[in-house]
Enzyme design. Structure first.
Site, PDB file in Angstrom:
ATOM      1  CG  HIS A   1      -8.207   3.130  -0.661  1.00  0.00           C
ATOM      2  ND1 HIS A   1      -9.284   2.289  -0.568  1.00  0.00           N
ATOM      3  CD2 HIS A   1      -7.115   2.349  -0.740  1.00  0.00           C
ATOM      4  CE1 HIS A   1      -8.857   1.035  -0.603  1.00  0.00           C
ATOM      5  NE2 HIS A   1      -7.545   1.038  -0.706  1.00  0.00           N
TER       6      HIS A   1
ATOM      7  NE  ARG B   1      -2.615  -5.201   5.474  1.00  0.00           N
ATOM      8  CZ  ARG B   1      -3.006  -5.366   4.224  1.00  0.00           C
ATOM      9  NH1 ARG B   1      -3.845  -6.326   3.918  1.00  0.00           N
ATOM     10  NH2 ARG B   1      -2.574  -4.583   3.272  1.00  0.00           N
TER      11      ARG B   1
ATOM     12  CB  ILE C   1      -1.153   4.626   6.522  1.00  0.00           C
ATOM     13  CG1 ILE C   1      -2.108   3.496   6.109  1.00  0.00           C
ATOM     14  CG2 ILE C   1      -0.762   5.496   5.335  1.00  0.00           C
ATOM     15  CD1 ILE C   1      -3.519   3.964   5.785  1.00  0.00           C
ATOM     16  CG  ASP C   2      -1.684  -0.471   7.939  1.00  0.00           C
ATOM     17  OD1 ASP C   2      -2.510   0.423   7.702  1.00  0.00           O
ATOM     18  OD2 ASP C   2      -1.583  -1.501   7.234  1.00  0.00           O
TER      19      ASP C   2
ATOM     20  N   GLY D   1       5.953  -2.214   3.748  1.00  0.00           N
ATOM     21  CA  GLY D   1       5.621  -2.792   5.044  1.00  0.00           C
ATOM     22  C   GLY D   1       6.226  -4.176   5.210  1.00  0.00           C
ATOM     23  CG  ASP D   2       5.984  -6.535   9.020  1.00  0.00           C
ATOM     24  OD1 ASP D   2       7.168  -6.144   9.072  1.00  0.00           O
ATOM     25  OD2 ASP D   2       5.256  -6.691  10.014  1.00  0.00           O
TER      26      ASP D   2
ATOM     27  N   GLY E   1       0.835  -1.210   0.000  1.00  0.00           N
ATOM     28  CA  GLY E   1       0.000   0.000   0.000  1.00  0.00           C
ATOM     29  C   GLY E   1       0.864   1.253   0.000  1.00  0.00           C
TER      30      GLY E   1
ATOM     31  NE  ARG F   1     -16.566  16.393  19.096  1.00  0.00           N
ATOM     32  CZ  ARG F   1     -15.799  15.792  19.989  1.00  0.00           C
ATOM     33  NH1 ARG F   1     -14.813  15.030  19.616  1.00  0.00           N
ATOM     34  NH2 ARG F   1     -16.026  15.948  21.262  1.00  0.00           N
TER      35      ARG F   1
ATOM     36  CG  ASP G   1       1.321  -3.015  10.270  1.00  0.00           C
ATOM     37  OD1 ASP G   1       2.147  -2.321   9.635  1.00  0.00           O
ATOM     38  OD2 ASP G   1       0.555  -3.826   9.713  1.00  0.00           O
TER      39      ASP G   1
ATOM     40  CD  GLU H   1      -8.743  -2.052   6.731  1.00  0.00           C
ATOM     41  OE1 GLU H   1      -9.012  -2.141   5.529  1.00  0.00           O
ATOM     42  OE2 GLU H   1      -7.619  -1.727   7.147  1.00  0.00           O
TER      43      GLU H   1
HETATM   44  O1  F6P Z   1      -1.513  -1.457   4.574  1.00  0.00           O
HETATM   45  C1  F6P Z   1      -2.118  -0.252   4.221  1.00  0.00           C
HETATM   46  C2  F6P Z   1      -3.583  -0.451   3.981  1.00  0.00           C
HETATM   47  O2  F6P Z   1      -4.151   0.794   3.635  1.00  0.00           O
HETATM   48  C3  F6P Z   1      -4.353  -1.087   5.136  1.00  0.00           C
HETATM   49  O3  F6P Z   1      -4.662  -0.165   6.145  1.00  0.00           O
HETATM   50  C4  F6P Z   1      -5.553  -1.643   4.422  1.00  0.00           C
HETATM   51  O4  F6P Z   1      -6.070  -2.752   5.097  1.00  0.00           O
HETATM   52  C5  F6P Z   1      -4.988  -2.063   3.083  1.00  0.00           C
HETATM   53  O5  F6P Z   1      -3.788  -1.335   2.905  1.00  0.00           O
HETATM   54  C6  F6P Z   1      -5.906  -1.821   1.912  1.00  0.00           C
HETATM   55  O6  F6P Z   1      -5.300  -2.326   0.780  1.00  0.00           O
HETATM   56  P1  F6P Z   1      -5.784  -2.047  -0.712  1.00  0.00           P
HETATM   57  O7  F6P Z   1      -5.324  -0.677  -1.097  1.00  0.00           O
HETATM   58  O8  F6P Z   1      -5.128  -3.106  -1.501  1.00  0.00           O
HETATM   59  O9  F6P Z   1      -7.281  -2.120  -0.699  1.00  0.00           O
END
Ligand code: F6P
Length: 322
Positions: free
Chosen positions: A254, A175, A130-131, A106-107, A15, A158, A133, A227
Site C-alpha cells: 500500500h 490487481r 493506480i492500476d 475505477g471500473d 482504492g 537495487r 486498467d 501482483e
Molecule cells: O485497485 C487499486 C489496488 O491498490 C490494487 O492494485 C490492489 O490489488 C487493490 O487495490 C488492493 O486493495 P485493498 O486496499 O482493498 O487491499
C-alpha cells in the site's frame, strides 16, 4: 445550463489514488464557479447508503491539491452490488436533491454509477486508480505517482541487492493488470518483468538466465513481479534453491497508493474533475471522462464498461530488448 442540474454530488470509491483530492477540488470549484451547489459524499457508496452527505464549499478543498489519499474517504461497498442497494442509493441522491453525481474511481465504481444511471441519476465517471486498467482512457489519476513511488523504492532495493550480490523480486500492485509492473520494469531497468497479461512464465528459463547473468559478472538480478502473478515469497525460495544465490522478495504493497501526487496527477485530475462538471452542465450525462491521443474526451458509460484494454505489444518488446 441544463435546467435540472442545480446540485452536484461527488464521491471517491474503491482504492484511493494520489490526485483524487485534486479531482474533488476541481469538481467543487468548477461547480461553485458555475453557480451550482456541491455535496460531498463520504466513504464512497458505503457512505452514500448511510447518508453521509455534507455540503462542500471552496474553503473545504483548500490546501488539498498536494495531499495524497482522499479527503472524502473511500470504501468498497458490497451492498451497492445488489439491486436493493442501488435503488436505495438512487433514492437517497434524489432525497438530497443531487441531480448530478461525479464518481471518482475505477471500473467497479463506474459499474455502480452505471446502475445509478438506470435509476435516473445523471452520473459522470472520472478515472481514478493506480492500476491504469480502465479501458476507455490512456491515463488514470494516481498511476503516475504510484509508478514514481514504486520506481524510487525499487532503486533503493537495487542498491542493497547489488551490495549483497543478490537476486531481488519486487512485487508491485495492479490487481489483474501489469501496467505498474511494466512501467517500473522499464524505468528501473529490471532483468525480468512478470505480467499477468502474459499468462504464466517459464521459471526454469528465468533461473537459467539468473545463473547466466551471474557468470557474466552481473551483481544483481531484479525481477519486477506484478501482483496479479503474485507468489513472490515462494518464488524467492525456489530461485534461491535452484541457483544457490541469496534471493529476497519485497512486496511494496500500500505504500504505492499514498504520497503527494506528482504534477501530472494533479493537472490531469484537475482537468478531468472540471470536465466532469462541464459535461453535466452541458446536459451530457452517464459519461466517463478519459484521455486519449493528447485529448480529454468522454464516452457513454455503458460503452466504456464494455471496452477492453491490452498492454501495447511494442512496450513489451521494448522492455525485453532493454
Ligand atoms: O485497485 C487499486 C489496488 O491498490 C490494487 O492494485 C490492489 O490489488 C487493490 O487495490 C488492493 O486493495 P485493498 O486496499 O482493498 O487491499
Amino acid at each position: 445550463m441544463t435546467e435540472s442540474i442545480r446540485t452536484i454530488g461527488v464521491l471517491t470509491s474503491g482504492g484511493d489514488a494520489p490526485g483524487m483530492n485534486a479531482a474533488i477540488r476541481a469538481v467543487v470549484r468548477t461547480a461553485l464557479a458555475k453557480g451550482l451547489n456541491v455535496m460531498g459524499i463520504r466513504r464512497g457508496y458505503h457512505g452514500l447508503l448511510r447518508e453521509e452527505i455534507i455540503e462542500l464549499n471552496g474553503k473545504d478543498v483548500a490546501d488539498t491539491i498536494q495531499r495524497g489519499g482522499t479527503i472524502l474517504q473511500t470504501a468498497r461497498s458490497q451492498q451497492m452490488r445488489t439491486e436493493e442497494g442501488q435503488r436505495k442509493a438512487a433514492g437517497i441522491l434524489k432525497k438530497y436533491g443531487i441531480d448530478g453525481l461525479v464518481v471518482i474511481g475505477g471500473d467497479g465504481s463506474f459499474a455502480g454509477a452505471q446502475k445509478l444511471s438506470d435509476y435516473g441519476i445523471n452520473v459522470i465517471g472520472v478515472p481514478g486508480t493506480i492500476d491504469l486498467d480502465i479501458a476507455c482512457t490512456e491515463y488514470t489519476i494516481g498511476f503516475d505517482t504510484a509508478a514514481n513511488t514504486a520506481m524510487e523504492a525499487i532503486d533503493k532495493i537495487r542498491d542493497t541487492s547489488t551490495s549483497h550480490e543478490r537476486c531481488s523480486i519486487v512485487e508491485v500492485m495492479g490487481r489483474d493488470a501489469g501496467y505498474l509492473a511494466l512501467w517500473c520494469g522499464i524505468a528501473n531497468g529490471a532483468e525480468r518483468i512478470l505480467l499477468p497479461e502474459q499468462h504464466g512464465y517459464d521459471e526454469q528459463a528465468m533461473i537459467d538466465d539468473i545463473v547466466e547473468n551471474r557468470k557474466c559478472g552481473k551483481k544483481h538480478y531484479i525481477i519486477i513481479n506484478a501482483e496479479g502473478v503474485g507468489d513472490s515469497i515462494n518464488m524467492a525460495k525456489r530461485i534461491e534453491e535452484a541457483t544457490g544465490l541469496e534471493t529476497r522478495a519485497t512486496i511494496l504493497g500500500h505504500l504505492q497508493r499514498g504520497g503527494s501526487p506528482t504534477v501530472k496527477d494533479r493537472v490531469y485530475a484537475s482537468i478531468m474533475g472540471a470536465k466532469a462538471v462541464e459535461l453535466l452542465i452541458e446536459g451530457k450525462t452517464n459519461r466517463v471522462v478519459g484521455y486519449q491521443h493528447g485529448e480529454y474526451i468522454d464516452f457513454d458509460i455503458n460503452d466504456a464498461l464494455k471496452m477492453h484494454k491490452e498492454i501495447p505489444e511494442y512496450q513489451l518488446e521494448i522492455a525485453k530488448m532493454l
